[in-house]
Design an enzyme around this catalytic site. Structure first.
Site, PDB file in Angstrom:
ATOM      1  CB  CYS B  67      -0.916  -0.010   1.226  1.00 31.63           C
ATOM      2  SG  CYS B  67      -1.931   1.471   1.400  1.00 31.63           S
ATOM      3  CB  CYS B 103      -4.473   0.250   0.294  1.00 32.13           C
ATOM      4  SG  CYS B 103      -3.227   1.473  -0.159  1.00 32.13           S
ATOM      5  CB  CYS B 175     -14.755  24.129  13.277  1.00 28.52           C
ATOM      6  SG  CYS B 175     -15.427  22.915  12.136  1.00 28.52           S
ATOM      7  CB  CYS B 178     -15.572  24.995  20.260  1.00 25.92           C
ATOM      8  SG  CYS B 178     -17.300  24.831  20.735  1.00 25.92           S
ATOM      9  CG  HIS B 179     -11.841  23.687  18.323  1.00 27.11           C
ATOM     10  ND1 HIS B 179     -11.080  23.175  19.349  1.00 27.11           N
ATOM     11  CD2 HIS B 179     -12.896  22.847  18.203  1.00 27.11           C
ATOM     12  CE1 HIS B 179     -11.643  22.066  19.806  1.00 27.11           C
ATOM     13  NE2 HIS B 179     -12.755  21.846  19.138  1.00 27.11           N
ATOM     14  NE  ARG B 223     -13.787  14.883  18.180  1.00 26.45           N
ATOM     15  CZ  ARG B 223     -14.428  15.171  19.286  1.00 26.45           C
ATOM     16  NH1 ARG B 223     -13.828  15.100  20.441  1.00 26.45           N
ATOM     17  NH2 ARG B 223     -15.697  15.513  19.277  1.00 26.45           N
ATOM     18  CB  CYS B 227     -16.689  17.995  15.836  1.00 26.68           C
ATOM     19  SG  CYS B 227     -15.289  18.085  16.963  1.00 26.68           S
TER      20      CYS B 227
END
Lengths: 218, 266
Positions: B67, B103, B175, B178-179, B223, B227
């Site tokens: 791969c 792959c 996003c 909060c970030h 993740r 969110c």
């Protein structure tokens, strides 16, 4: 001269992959690429429908563009957006602004509702503690928004039903109902306007913040 | 032993007032994480991923050892910190998970579209997460250095930036809500500022990670998926260009930050 050539070559390449030249340097085409990605990149799931990202209103559109550009909204535009949001505020139908602070505390604690794992008609929370300090007893609070501890006390509210308290009471209702009425690109959700909280729930949160008997004002 | 230490920390936090109290509580969580890191269950997923990588599987009964993750066929070390990147053979910018599935389809004969539709933690998707954990672990401690030479890589960065700042849903969150600033928290959870380089082992440089709270191994795709769920957005399609673009934005911003993946999270 050389630079121009290289830049042109990149543009042609980019056009060939249907991304467009301007996308590379951050022009309007990047906006189009992103909008297309959003259309194909999300799907409706449960109560969370695709139009939540494909049909956002003008307020969000202009604020998003300003954030991408790294510049605040122009003052005149911000004023126009705020006025439009202010007009949309639904004031209490019976003229009663305050409910029960104990129920308000429960709503402020709850971060539930409106996700694709929630069911339609379930009680939504206010998500307040995620971003704000409110009652002193709760130490697990967020800091994205300002502290609301002693909110009413600091503002001199001893009787929320008095004429003197009226401007603060109305502002607080308006801020919870539609925060963008006072700050066009506020991080705060438009809890009433977007249907996250109903009129009665807003009354309870009002009491939490403004009732002299609430622990917030002790 | 662990329980008493946490109890003590919480009790201490309860006694102190105001900001000092929150710092104690945050410290308690940090200590808790440090204790957990002693035996990160991500190790198990890493080992599973390594054996899956070497094992002959699928309709073609082949391993993934040929791969190409961007640094040539079979090169695993250093690949993770250069993803997402453009791949000439697919003509697409791909992140680690979508590349692994490419792959799996090309070398082993699996159906890529079917895997992409499989829920997280189930069937071949669980294997993709284990493989991603293995590949990421091989780059632990290496600095992020995503390529930006190809026009599509630049386009994905720019589009990803727009996705990052896109308010939407019922709560008007993006996003960046909060970030987007330094030193902010939700409840007691510290939030990295992802509009700039958040530093070593934070944000993009911490996933895949093992989540103690639900006992699951979380890939970057999962993740970001969660969110978006908490943002009250519609469901982000696994492997969509939107998620790859967002990852490109986060990954390029993390340039130079050392990867801590697979990390452990509360």
């Amino acid at each position: 001269m050389k630079k121009t050539h290289a830049k042109l070559a990149v543009c042609i390449l980019a056009a060939a992959v249907a991304a467009g030249c301007a996308a590379v340097i951050g022009g309007p085409d990047a906006d189009q690429v992103a909008a297309d990605m959003v259309k194909t990149g999300f799907r409706s799931e449960g109560i969370a429908k695709i139009d939540r990202v494909t049909t956002i209103d003008e307020t969000l559109k202009v604020c998003n563009a300003a954030d991408v550009a790294g510049k605040p909204l122009e003052a005149a535009l911000a004023k126009r957006i705020e006025e439009a949001n202010l007009k949309s505020i639904k004031w209490p139908s019976d003229g009663k602004f305050l409910g029960d602070w104990k129920q308000g505390e429960q709503i402020a604690q709850s971060g539930r509702g409106q996700t694709w794992t929630d069911t339609a008609g379930s009680a939504n929370g206010g998500n307040c503690y995620n971003c704000h300090q409110i009652a002193k007893e709760e130490i697990s609070f967020g800091t994205i928004g300002p502290s609301l501890y002693n909110y009413g006390k600091i503002r001199g509210i001893s009787d929320p039903n008095s004429a003197a308290a009226k401007p603060i009471v109305e502002y607080t209702w308006g801020k919870i109902w539609n925060a963008k009425a006072y700050n066009a690109c506020s991080n705060m959700p438009r809890s009433g306007h977007m249907g996250n909280l109903n009129e009665q729930q807003v009354r309870h949160i009002m009491a939490l913040l403004l009732d002299p008997a609430s622990p917030v004002n002790k | 032993m662990r329980t008493s230490k946490i109890a003590l920390a919480i009790a201490l936090a309860g006694v102190a007032a105001g900001v000092a109290a929150q710092k104690s509580a945050t410290q308690a969580i940090d200590e808790y994480r440090a204790m957990l890191a002693d035996g990160n269950p991500a190790d198990l997923f890493e080992a599973k991923g390594e054996s899956l990588w070497k094992q002959k599987r699928g309709p073609k009964s082949a391993s993934l050892e040929a791969c190409d993750l961007g640094k040539g066929p079979g090169v695993v070390k250093g690949a993770f910190v250069e993803l997402p990147r453009y791949f000439a053979d697919t003509g697409k910018v791909q992140d680690l998970e979508t590349r692994l599935i490419t792959c799996m389809e090309r070398l082993q004969g699996f159906n890529a579209a079917e895997i992409a539709k499989t829920p997280f933690g189930k069937g071949e998707m669980a294997n993709v997460t284990a493989l991603a954990t293995f590949v990421a672990a091989e780059s632990k401690g290496l600095p992020f250095n995503l390529p930006q030479a190809h026009p599509q890589e630049k386009t994905f960065y720019e589009a990803g930036k727009r996705l990052f700042f896109m308010r939407g849903g019922t709560h008007d969150f993006s996003c960046a809500t909060c970030h987007g600033e330094d030193g902010k928290r939700i409840r007691l959870q510290d939030l990295p500022n992802l509009t700039k380089n958040p530093g070593d082992g934070v944000g993009f440089a911490a996933w895949p990670a093992y989540r103690v709270s639900n006992g699951q191994m979380w890939s970057m795709q999962l993740r970001l998926n969660d969110c978006y769920r908490q943002q009250r957005f519609p469901y982000p399609e696994f492997g969509s260009d939107a998620l790859t673009a967002l990852s490109t934005y986060l990954g390029v911003n993390a340039k130079g930050a050392k990867s801590a993946a697979p990390a452990i999270k509360r």
